[in-house]
Structure formats: structure tokens, C-alpha cells
Scaffold this active site. Structure first.
Site, short mmCIF file in Angstrom:
data_model
loop_
_atom_site.label_atom_id
_atom_site.label_comp_id
_atom_site.label_asym_id
_atom_site.label_seq_id
_atom_site.Cartn_x
_atom_site.Cartn_y
_atom_site.Cartn_z
N ARG A 1 -1.81 -13.06 -11.53
CA ARG A 1 -0.70 -12.87 -12.14
C ARG A 1 0.52 -13.33 -12.40
O ARG A 1 0.47 -14.75 -12.10
CB ARG A 1 0.29 -12.78 -10.54
CG ARG A 1 1.78 -11.49 -10.54
CD ARG A 1 2.43 -11.16 -9.56
NE ARG A 1 1.52 -10.68 -7.86
CZ ARG A 1 1.73 -9.40 -7.97
NH1 ARG A 1 2.46 -8.55 -9.23
NH2 ARG A 1 0.71 -8.14 -7.60
N GLU B 1 31.82 1.78 0.32
CA GLU B 1 31.74 1.33 0.97
C GLU B 1 31.35 2.38 2.27
O GLU B 1 31.41 3.81 2.24
CB GLU B 1 33.31 0.62 2.03
CG GLU B 1 33.39 -0.15 1.34
CD GLU B 1 35.00 -1.12 2.16
OE1 GLU B 1 35.36 -0.19 3.01
OE2 GLU B 1 35.04 -1.87 1.11
N LYS C 1 -7.83 -12.11 -9.29
CA LYS C 1 -6.84 -10.84 -10.41
C LYS C 1 -5.66 -12.07 -10.28
O LYS C 1 -5.47 -13.06 -9.01
CB LYS C 1 -5.69 -9.26 -9.59
CG LYS C 1 -4.94 -10.44 -8.22
CD LYS C 1 -3.44 -9.06 -8.57
CE LYS C 1 -3.16 -9.25 -6.97
NZ LYS C 1 -2.23 -8.17 -6.90
N ARG D 1 8.26 -8.66 0.78
CA ARG D 1 7.41 -9.39 -0.78
C ARG D 1 8.06 -10.51 -1.04
O ARG D 1 7.28 -11.80 -1.35
CB ARG D 1 7.16 -8.94 -1.93
CG ARG D 1 5.92 -7.41 -1.49
CD ARG D 1 5.69 -7.13 -3.03
NE ARG D 1 7.27 -6.36 -2.98
CZ ARG D 1 7.70 -5.21 -4.21
NH1 ARG D 1 6.62 -5.18 -4.70
NH2 ARG D 1 9.03 -4.24 -4.49
#
Length: 326
Positions: free
Chosen positions: A203, A47, A201, A104
Site C-alpha cells: 500500500r 446539532e 500487496k 482502521r
């Protein structure tokens, strides 16, 4: 006559968590203020305890914390710091997040997934934040997750000017490592007067950080290519993109990113890459082994940009004016 009139002036106070004190000190120095002394420690069970050594009553408070590893600990510490200021009767609380954790996870790619970037914004608001000041969000729409003002700063002027002074612009090509970065790469092209190329690209949706590079769109043969991204985490995507550029005849590759997360295998990938230079800002601390051992890493200070934005917020000025030339 009813009520009481005061003649007091506005007061700024600057607070820092423990995640990245070096950046906090730089920002404070640029502002000409000191970081408020704070007692912060972890209990045996993990904590976090926070107490400020000075009164914050009636002050405009700015709380800086970079969400670096261990990311969950530093996010929780910042939330506790905000709560402490709210209960200390701060006039306003501005949360400075140079690197916004969980950015993200800004949308659902598949069913039964969270939108964690929205959750972080909700937690900040519930803790007591009035405003968020951050640098280069993964996607612009995250600004809409917070129910209040969000000042979105950009590292592009800092990074682009550095590259422009270092490289012959006649040979320069700005490269987006994927379709999602094209808009940012376009701004680079406008600033540097350079053509644009894109690395396509795909993924792997079932394997984190697994990327397959397919092809390069644009002229890169014999060119000095500048790969521009918002963050580099494990380095897999950007190093694969650089390999694709060299395979298509690029003379040299420079990589720039606002946030150098650099976790997991990033150190080895950067060391073994043919990229001549990796340019980051100091929104996150650079891992010690990389800053000591890898001379092709350049870290630029984002502190003046953050300090200028803080000053504009405190003085009721315009943060947007700092980036009007873009």
C-alpha cells in the site's frame, strides 16, 4: 430490617438511531420486541436532539447504530443517545455497533498520527456505555481499547455457509487479499475444507486507498477463488486482488466481506470487475444505485446473529457459545 426489597423483573429496551433503521427493525423482530419510539432531529446548525418517548428507568438498554456515511453525524448521534439513557437512569447501556467507525485507525503507522479507534471507545465509555457489541472489528486488539466488556461477533458462519452451498468445494480456494487477513482466511479454510492462497500487496503510505498487487502465493489456476475481507470501501484493493487471481488462471472469483462501505468509486469498480458475485452482510446499508442496478451483489442479514447475542447478554448467557463451532 434495613433497606427495601423489590420483586421486579429485568426489563429490556431496544433503541435505534437514524443511520440504518432497517437493520434495527430486523433485530427487534428477531428479539420479539419493538423499537422504543424516539424523537430525533437536527437543528438548523446541525446539532442533534434526541428524546425517548418512554421511560428507561431501571431497564437494560440496547442502542444500535451503524456508523455509515455521514459517519461523524451518526457517531455523535449515538453518543447523545447513550448520554440521554444515562441521565434517564437506565440500569445498563449496551452499545450495538454493527460497523465500528474509525476501526482502521487502530495504531500509529507514523509519528504525529492519532489512534482514532481508541478515541471512539473512550467517547463511548465517557458517554455512559457499559458494554459494546460489534461485528468483525478490523483488528481484534480494538477490543482492548474499551474499559469494559466487548462482545465481538463474527459473520464468518453466515458468509462461509452461503458460499459453501453455492460452490463445488472440491474446486474452492480461500484467498486472503493481504497478509493481515490470513488468520481469518484460515478459519474459512477450516470451515469449508479448502486450501489457502494469499495475494501479496503493498500500500502507498502517502496515497489513501492506493494499492499495488505484486504476486499470488498458492495454487489458484482453474480454481474458484473466494476472496475474504472484513470491509470493502472504495473497492480498489479487492478488485486489484481479483485481477491478480484471474491473471494467475483462476476460473472464477467470489468476493465476501462483512461490511460493504462502498464509498467513492466503489460502484463503478464493482460494476466493471470480472468478479462474479460480491457477498456482504447488512451491517451497513447498501447504496441505492448498487442494490438496484448490480445483480451480482448479494446481501445477507446479520440481524439473527446480533439478536442472539443481545438475548445472551440480557439473560446473562454466553455470547461465545454462539461461535464455539468455529
Amino acid at each position: 430490617m434495613t433497606g427495601i426489597k423489590t420483586t421486579g423483573e429485568k426489563k429490556m429496551m431496544f433503541f435505534s438511531g437514524r443511520a440504518h433503521p432497517e437493520l434495527a427493525e430486523e433485530v427487534a423482530e428477531q428479539l420479539g420486541v419493538g423499537v422504543v419510539p424516539t424523537k430525533a432531529f437536527d437543528f438548523a446548525n446541525g446539532e442533534i436532539y434526541v428524546r425517548y418517548q418512554e421511560s428507561a428507568r431501571g431497564a437494560d438498554c440496547f442502542v444500535i447504530q451503524s456508523h455509515t456515511a455521514p459517519i461523524n453525524q451518526w457517531i455523535m448521534e449515538q453518543l447523545i443517545m447513550i448520554d440521554a439513557l444515562k441521565r434517564a437512569s437506565a440500569r445498563s447501556i449496551t452499545v450495538i455497533v454493527p460497523f465500528y467507525g474509525y476501526a482502521r485507525q487502530d495504531k500509529k503507522h507514523r509519528g504525529r498520527e492519532p489512534i482514532s479507534a481508541r478515541l471512539i471507545a473512550d467517547l463511548m465509555k465517557t458517554a455512559g456505555a457499559d458494554r459494546i457489541l460489534t461485528v468483525d472489528l478490523h483488528t481484534d486488539q480494538i477490543q482492548g481499547f474499551f474499559d469494559g466488556p466487548v462482545d465481538h461477533l463474527f459473520a464468518l458462519p453466515l458468509l462461509a455457509d452461503y458460499v459453501g452451498q453455492k460452490v463445488d468445494r472440491a474446486k474452492l480456494t480461500v484467498v486472503s487479499p493481504d497478509a493481515g487477513r490470513v488468520r481469518v482466511a484460515d478459519r474459512w479454510c477450516d470451515r469449508l475444507g479448502a486450501p489457502l492462497a494469499i495475494v501479496h500487496k503493498r500500500r502507498d503510505k502517502d496515497v489513501a486507498n492506493q494499492v499495488t498487487v505484486h504476486e499470488v502465493v498458492g495454487e489458484v489456476k482453474g480454481r474458484v477463488c473466494v476472496l475474504v475481507d472484513d470491509m470493502i470501501d472504495t473497492g480498489g484493493t479487492i478488485c486489484a486482488a481479483a485481477d491478480a487471481l484471474f491473471a494467475h488462471g483462476a476460473e472464477d472469483v467470489i468476493v465476501t466481506a462483512t461490511h460493504g462501505v462502498l464509498s467513492g468509486p466503489a460502484a463503478d469498480r464493482l460494476k466493471n470487475s470480472r468478479v462474479s458475485e460480491f457477498v456482504f452482510t447488512n451491517t451497513l446499508p447498501t447504496p441505492g444505485e448498487l442494490s438496484r442496478d448490480l445483480d451480482k451483489i448479494k446481501v445477507l442479514s446479520i440481524a439473527p446473529t446480533i439478536a442472539s447475542a443481545v438475548r445472551e447478554v440480557f439473560e446473562d448467557g454466553s455470547v461465545t457459545s454462539l461461535f464455539d463451532e468455529q
